[in-house]
Each structure stands twice: as C-alpha cells, then as structure tokens.
Design a protein around this motif. Sequence first.
Motif, short mmCIF file in Angstrom:
data_model
loop_
_atom_site.label_atom_id
_atom_site.label_comp_id
_atom_site.label_asym_id
_atom_site.label_seq_id
_atom_site.Cartn_x
_atom_site.Cartn_y
_atom_site.Cartn_z
N THR A 122 0.81 -1.22 0.00
CA THR A 122 0.00 0.00 0.00
C THR A 122 0.84 1.27 0.00
OG1 THR A 122 -0.09 0.07 2.42
CG2 THR A 122 -1.78 -1.22 1.28
N GLY A 123 2.12 1.13 0.41
CA GLY A 123 2.97 2.31 0.49
C GLY A 123 2.73 3.14 1.74
N VAL A 124 1.85 2.67 2.65
CA VAL A 124 1.55 3.40 3.87
C VAL A 124 2.78 3.38 4.79
CG1 VAL A 124 0.12 3.46 5.94
CG2 VAL A 124 -0.90 2.95 3.72
N THR A 125 3.07 4.54 5.37
CA THR A 125 4.21 4.65 6.28
C THR A 125 3.73 4.57 7.72
OG1 THR A 125 5.46 6.00 4.72
CG2 THR A 125 6.12 6.11 7.05
N ARG A 126 4.42 3.72 8.52
CA ARG A 126 4.13 3.60 9.94
C ARG A 126 5.37 3.96 10.74
NH1 ARG A 126 -0.38 0.35 11.36
NH2 ARG A 126 -1.34 -0.66 9.55
N ILE A 127 5.14 4.45 11.92
CA ILE A 127 6.25 4.66 12.85
C ILE A 127 6.17 3.54 13.90
CG2 ILE A 127 7.31 6.23 14.51
CD1 ILE A 127 5.90 8.52 13.07
N ILE A 128 7.25 2.76 14.04
CA ILE A 128 7.25 1.67 15.01
C ILE A 128 8.37 1.87 16.02
CG2 ILE A 128 6.28 0.02 13.38
CD1 ILE A 128 9.06 -1.23 13.16
N HIS A 129 8.12 1.34 17.21
CA HIS A 129 9.15 1.31 18.27
C HIS A 129 9.55 -0.16 18.43
CE1 HIS A 129 10.30 1.96 22.78
NE2 HIS A 129 11.35 1.70 22.01
N ALA A 130 10.74 -0.51 17.94
CA ALA A 130 11.22 -1.89 17.99
C ALA A 130 12.31 -2.02 19.05
CB ALA A 130 11.77 -2.33 16.63
N SER A 167 16.09 -11.14 18.84
CA SER A 167 14.64 -11.27 18.91
C SER A 167 14.06 -10.09 19.67
CB SER A 167 14.26 -12.57 19.63
OG SER A 167 14.83 -13.67 18.98
N GLY A 168 12.82 -9.72 19.32
CA GLY A 168 12.21 -8.62 20.03
C GLY A 168 10.77 -8.40 19.63
N THR A 169 10.24 -7.24 20.04
CA THR A 169 8.86 -6.84 19.76
C THR A 169 8.86 -5.48 19.07
OG1 THR A 169 8.64 -5.77 21.90
CG2 THR A 169 8.03 -8.09 21.78
N ALA A 170 7.72 -5.19 18.48
CA ALA A 170 7.55 -3.90 17.82
C ALA A 170 6.15 -3.37 18.10
CB ALA A 170 7.78 -4.03 16.31
N GLN A 171 6.06 -2.06 18.32
CA GLN A 171 4.77 -1.42 18.61
C GLN A 171 4.54 -0.29 17.62
OE1 GLN A 171 4.61 0.48 22.41
NE2 GLN A 171 2.37 0.64 22.43
N ASP A 172 3.33 -0.25 17.09
CA ASP A 172 2.97 0.83 16.17
C ASP A 172 2.71 2.08 17.00
OD1 ASP A 172 1.95 2.59 14.36
OD2 ASP A 172 0.41 1.23 13.56
N VAL A 173 3.61 3.05 16.89
CA VAL A 173 3.51 4.27 17.71
C VAL A 173 3.21 5.48 16.83
CG1 VAL A 173 5.00 3.40 19.54
CG2 VAL A 173 6.03 4.59 17.58
N THR A 174 2.60 5.20 15.69
CA THR A 174 2.31 6.31 14.76
C THR A 174 1.42 7.35 15.43
OG1 THR A 174 2.44 4.75 12.92
CG2 THR A 174 1.42 6.89 12.48
N ASP A 233 2.30 11.22 16.69
CA ASP A 233 1.53 12.41 16.30
C ASP A 233 1.05 13.16 17.54
OD1 ASP A 233 1.95 11.78 13.70
OD2 ASP A 233 0.00 10.80 13.41
N LEU A 234 0.54 12.37 18.50
CA LEU A 234 0.06 13.00 19.73
C LEU A 234 1.20 13.70 20.48
CD1 LEU A 234 -2.41 10.29 21.08
CD2 LEU A 234 -2.99 12.52 20.08
N GLN A 235 2.39 13.06 20.44
CA GLN A 235 3.53 13.66 21.14
C GLN A 235 3.91 15.00 20.54
OE1 GLN A 235 6.92 11.10 21.44
NE2 GLN A 235 8.19 12.63 22.46
N ALA A 236 3.85 15.07 19.22
CA ALA A 236 4.19 16.34 18.58
C ALA A 236 3.19 17.42 19.01
CB ALA A 236 4.18 16.16 17.06
N LYS A 237 1.90 17.03 19.00
CA LYS A 237 0.90 18.00 19.44
C LYS A 237 1.08 18.34 20.91
CE LYS A 237 -2.53 16.45 16.04
NZ LYS A 237 -3.86 15.84 15.83
N LEU A 238 1.41 17.28 21.69
CA LEU A 238 1.59 17.49 23.12
C LEU A 238 2.75 18.44 23.40
CD1 LEU A 238 0.70 16.73 25.97
CD2 LEU A 238 2.27 14.78 25.87
N GLU A 239 3.82 18.33 22.63
CA GLU A 239 4.96 19.21 22.83
C GLU A 239 4.56 20.68 22.61
OE1 GLU A 239 7.91 17.74 20.22
OE2 GLU A 239 8.52 16.08 21.55
N GLN A 240 3.71 20.84 21.61
CA GLN A 240 3.22 22.21 21.39
C GLN A 240 2.38 22.67 22.57
OE1 GLN A 240 1.10 22.12 17.67
NE2 GLN A 240 2.96 21.74 16.44
N GLU A 241 1.52 21.73 23.04
CA GLU A 241 0.66 22.07 24.17
C GLU A 241 1.49 22.34 25.42
OE1 GLU A 241 -3.04 22.87 25.86
OE2 GLU A 241 -2.52 22.46 23.76
N VAL A 242 2.55 21.53 25.60
CA VAL A 242 3.40 21.71 26.78
C VAL A 242 4.06 23.07 26.77
CG1 VAL A 242 5.56 20.92 27.85
CG2 VAL A 242 3.82 19.27 27.18
#
Length: 798
Positions: free
Chosen positions: A483-491, A507-514, A518-527
């Motif tokens: 699909t070409g969709v971009t995700r941000i992951i925390h591995a 071996s490890g895990t990965a979490q979709d933190v997209t 986005d919320l963090q960027a907004k939160l930084e502005q709010e902070v």
Amino acid sequence: MPHRNKQGKIQESEGFMELLINSVPAMIFYLDAEQRYTIYNETFMQWYNVDAKEAIGIPVAEFIGEVAYARIAPNLAKAYAGEQVRFEMPAPTRINPHKWLSIVYTPDKRSDGNVTGIIVHATDITESKRTEIALRESEARFRTVFEQAPLGIALMEGREMIITLGNNRIFEIWGKPSTVTGLPVIKALPELEGQPFMKLMEGVYDTGIPHIGTGTLAKLVRNGVLEDAYFDFVYAPVRNAEGKVTGIMTLATEVTHRELANQAIARSEARFRALIEEAPVATCLFTGREMTIPLANDKMLRVWGKDRSVIGKRLEDAVPELKGQPFLDILDEVYTTGKPYSATAAPAQLEVDGVLGTYYFNFTYKPLFNEAGEVYGIIDMAIDVTEQVLAHGALEEKEAVLRNAIELAELGTWNVDIVAGKITYSERMQQWLGIEEATIPTGASPRIHPDDGERIRKAFAKALDKDGTGRFDEVYKINNVVTGVTRIIHASGVTQFDEQGNPVRLSGTAQDVTIQQDLQAKLEQEVQLRTEELGSAIEELQATNEELADANDQLLRSNEELAQYAYVASHDLQEPLRKIQVYASMLTAKKEMPQSSLDLASKIAASSERMRQLILGLLDFSRLLKSDTIYQPVDLNKVVKEVLHDFELVANEKNATFNVDKLPSIEAVGLQMNQLFYNLISNSLKFTKPDVPPVITITADAVTEELLREHVRTPLPFASYYRICISDNGIGFEKQYFDQIFEIFKRLHGRETYPGSGIGLALCRRIISNHAGALYTESTPGEGATFCLILPDKQSGL
C-alpha cells in the motif's frame, strides 16, 4: 583172632580205601601206569554221570576228550615223572566247562622209586574262583577308575604322610612325576611349607575327622613355576581292621577356572553394584516377577522417600503407594515381553517424609537376560524432573500470559536468525509490512524509510557487537510494500550470543507508535503553551503556600491548646467526682435509709465510677497527643512478662493459658508499650466465653513487603518491621466492627455484661500511631479475635 592170609589183607585194604575215597566230598580216582582209570569214587560217578564200572580200564585221553587231555597232559607228564602237581583249570566239557576244579596229581611210587600210577584229587572251587575272578575284575575296574578318574587321588601312609599310591591326575595336579611315590608329602611338594595343608592332614590323622575344602587356594610349583591354583578337596582318614587311622586319602579336583570365573563374576557384580550405587541418577535393580529389590542407590531411596530397610522386599511392599498406579503393571509387562519401556515426565504419587505428593520422572525399565535368554530382572533408572515440569507449566502459563499481553498491547514480534540469515515475523508484523511469508531472507527485508535507514543499520550492527550492550531499541518509519503506507514503530530486542561470543539471533517486539508520535508532537506544542501558563501559576502557588504555612502553625497551636484543655479538664474533674463518690458511699452505708434511697445512692456510685474511668482514659489519651516522647530500646519479652504478672490473679481465676513466642526488641516508649499490651491482653481476658478457659497466643514474625504496603502508608525507610499478633478463643465480633472498635468511647457490649470505658483500643491505636506502625484485627463471632501490631525496630535513622 582169626587168621588172615595176604590176599585177605589186600582185599581189606582196598575196601577201606574205597570207603575212604567215597566219604571225601571231592572227586578222587586212580590212574595206572598206562593212564587208565582203575578206581574212582561216587563224586566221580556223579560228575561224569557213569556207574562204578563204566570208566574202568579206559584211558584218560579217550574218556575226557583230546581237547581237555591236551590241557592236562603236561601236568600228567610231571606227575608220572615223580612230581606232585597242583593246578586249577576249568572242568572237562563232559563234566561242565563252567565248573572250576582244583586238581592234585600225587605219584604212586614203588620202593625202587618207579611210578606205578597217579592218585588224582579234584575239588570243586567254582564259587571261590568266581569270587576270585570277581575280585580281580573289581580290582581291575577300580584300578581303571583310579587311573582314569577325573579327580586326583592319592594315599599317604603314617603320620609322616608317605605317598604310597597316586593316580596320574594327582601327579598332574601336583606338577610332579610319579617317582615321588615313597616320599613324604612335604619332600615331594616342598612348596607346601607355610601353607595350611600339612596341618590339615595331621589334624585328620590325629582326630579321624575328614576335612572338606572348597575353592581353596594352593601355591604349587608346576613346570618350574610357582602358580596359584584352586581346589575342591577331601582329606579322609584310612583305617585298619582295628579301626586305627593308618593314613590319609586325598581326593582333589582343580577348580582354578571356576574360581577365577567366580572371582571375575564377583568383580563384575561388584562393578555392577558400584555402578548402581554411584550412578548419577536414581537407579535400582528388580529381580523375579515379584520385583524384589536387591540393589537401590541412595538417589532412588530418596525418590521413594524410604531407607535401606526396603532392600530385599518386593517393590509393592516397599513402596505400597504404587498400588493402583501403572508402574507395577508396566514392570510385569517388561518382564513378560523382554521389551524395554521408557517414559518422559510421568507423574507418580509418592509418600516422602510422611506426605503423599505428586512427582514427575523421566524413567527407563530395561530387562536383564540370563544365558538362556530369559528375563531375570529389570534395571530402573529415573530422573526427577518435578521442578522442570512445574517450571515448564509455569513457563507455559507465563508464555500464555505474555501472548495475551502482546495481543492486548497490539505488539508485533520478530526474530532475526543470524546463522541461517532469515527473519521471522508475527502475523501483525506481516500486515504492517505488507508481506505474506512469515520467514524471509535478511536480504529481502522490507524497506526502511530513507530518513532512518543509515541510523537503523548502525543500531543493528551495534546490537550484534559482542562488546556492546546486545540490545536494539529504536523508533523508526517503515513502508508497507503493497500500500505504500508509512508507519512509525518502536522496535526493541535482545541479542543471544554463543559461547565464543558470536551473535546467534536477535529477537524482540515492535509497537505501532504512529498515533503516539503524532500526539507527542501535538503534546509538545501544548506543553510549551502550558509551560508559560504554569510560570504564572507557580507565582500564585507560592503565595498560597505561605498562607497555608501560617494556617498550619495556627492548627498546631490549636491542637496543643486542645490537648492542654483535655488534660486540665480531666485533671480538675477528678476532685469533685471523688467527693461525689465519697458521699454516695456514705449514703449507701446508712442502714436507716429506705431501700429506694439506697438504690439511688448505688446508681450514683456506679455512674461516678464510670465517670472516673472515662476521665482516667481521657487523661491517658490526652497524654498520648503530646509529641515530646523519648524512644529507647525496649525488650518486648520483658514487657509481656510483666503484664502477665499483673494479670496473674485474673488468669488463675479463669484458668487461662498463655502461649508466647520469642518477641523482638525495638526502639519505643516503654510505658506506652506496657499500656499497649496491657489493654490488648486485658481485652482477651475480658471477652471470654462462659465456661471456656481462655487461651491467649502471642506470636511474632518479620513483615513482608506486601503486608507492609497494605497497612503502613509511609514506612520508615531505615527500619525493619515486625508483626506481633495477640489471639484468643473468646466471643469475637462481626467484620463490620473492625474499624469502629478503635474509636474512642466506642463499645459493642453493654457495661453490665463486659465493664470498661471504651477508650482502651483507641489508646492502643494512638500508641501504634506514635510509633509509625499499624494496628488491624481479624475475628469471627464465637471463634475469638486476633489483634495484629506492625511496629518498626527503629524510630530514627541515626
């Protein structure tokens, strides 16, 4: 006397001769010079079956036949030559060829020495001859047996043990030639010096008691070499006709091969026993279909929870709890079929240290075969894997929990096999990446966003470096190849290394933190915005804090004044109350007062006493509000001992029993500790069931972290906490009153049933509070109550 002529004398002599020869139980006859029969007796007639005249005048050769005559002719010739001849021979065929005769030829000589005839005397010696022949045959057979016997036989005569007889086998055993016959044993076999055999033979000679030796070692010089040989032998006494011992007969069989084989078997059995005893796993041997236990090492005994008294018993008797379990049937099947049996993590119910529990074993039943190919026993080898099985079960539970957690957290998992060069993804990761295969080559890894590619490659290489931390923890963007969709992951992952320090897998895990990103960027502005607003709020808060500090000071002064007031009020009220009690006592002492007035006076006295108790309790409580306390080391064992001494009379009246553990020493106010235990023990002695002697138990243990967090809001960081519980078998109370009973003046029972002021437990809670501890209770109506104190061992970190 009648006259007789010469012819008459001859006739009379011949008649006497005839009478004589007929009375002898032997065959007698006379041969003349020409070897003709001239006279014979009745035995002759019977043997040859002739009458008195039938053989007269017939030559011997003609009468007995040429064959029989040929056998006697040489002896006849000697007799006619004037020699008396004695010989034995089978009877002529005409008599009986199976009869044996002893024959004597006596020449009849004239005065000039010429032989005129032969007197023949023949005696039947058939029976004695048969006996003689049998004896000779028996002797021949004995000699044959003696010489060919598989065991050595020798005869030694006299106490000097002279070798008089020996067969070939005994000389082979001795390693000596037969020429030693005639020598004493010690000279024939000088190597016996210092060995026990000479003394044994002398003992048999002296006592007449045989000696039997089995598998006895003898050192013999054979072929010039001193050898060790083993023998089964007998020393038997030889006696003469009077029963006196005249010698020793020895019979010996060399059993060196047997003894060496037995020794080898014994060594083999010893090694086998040692292998079982020293086996690194639980091992034992069962024999027979009854599964008797001849061998079991200590590890197996510990598995069974038994001692060595089980050795020699049947398995079902030694470990009776196995009945009804499958093991006895499996053993019988192995014994019957000869096929081994193995099991992994098999459960078994065993009684160990008197407790029946479930244990798990990897075990093998291996059949043992004899030379005939028949099963005679089974080797049992077992490994206790109870801990592993339980740990595996716990691990499976944890893995299930982890899978659920991963699923709930919407995590993906990944594994990079460095050796195989492959990457394995979970289903969620496959969806994120837009791939269908769970495992792909590392070279086919999906594209990482160009902005993050170089950084992630360096982080991956660093995680594989054996000198690094071995951890991968990065946030980056990935592209879905479809699909070409971009995700941000925390591995995040961890590298496993082999013994040489080479990386094996990551071996490890990965979490979709997209969304989070986005919320963090907004939160930084709010902070940023809120930070500016917070600056203004802080200035306002500082002003508010100053106001609160002033209010707190005023509250402390108010509390101190309240405590002073309570103290003064309690103290000043005691004097008028004392007068009321005195006057009430005087009134009740007047006999002339009406009963109604006495009842009123009694009520006044009772009410004033309750008032006094309340004032004293209030006074004690007010003292506890003061903060100027001094903590000192207090031995709670001593405190409880003194309190129990105070209750000695009450305890005796109620037949009370006290069970007290060893209690700790803590930093505390000694008087308050005395009040604390006095009130709690008093409660246990007060609230008892009718006709039931009270039993009061005081225990102490260290407080767990979980229990401390549950009951103490702010624990002292430098102190260790103890829990001390006072339990009784009294009336108890409902759970709904667990908190109420600690309120001042709060009572659950009427004063008429259980007297008191209602301040005691409030005092206890205040004392515990003064010592940075906690007080809680557990109770069931009719089953007693338990009050638990949680107290620190120190009040200061100094």
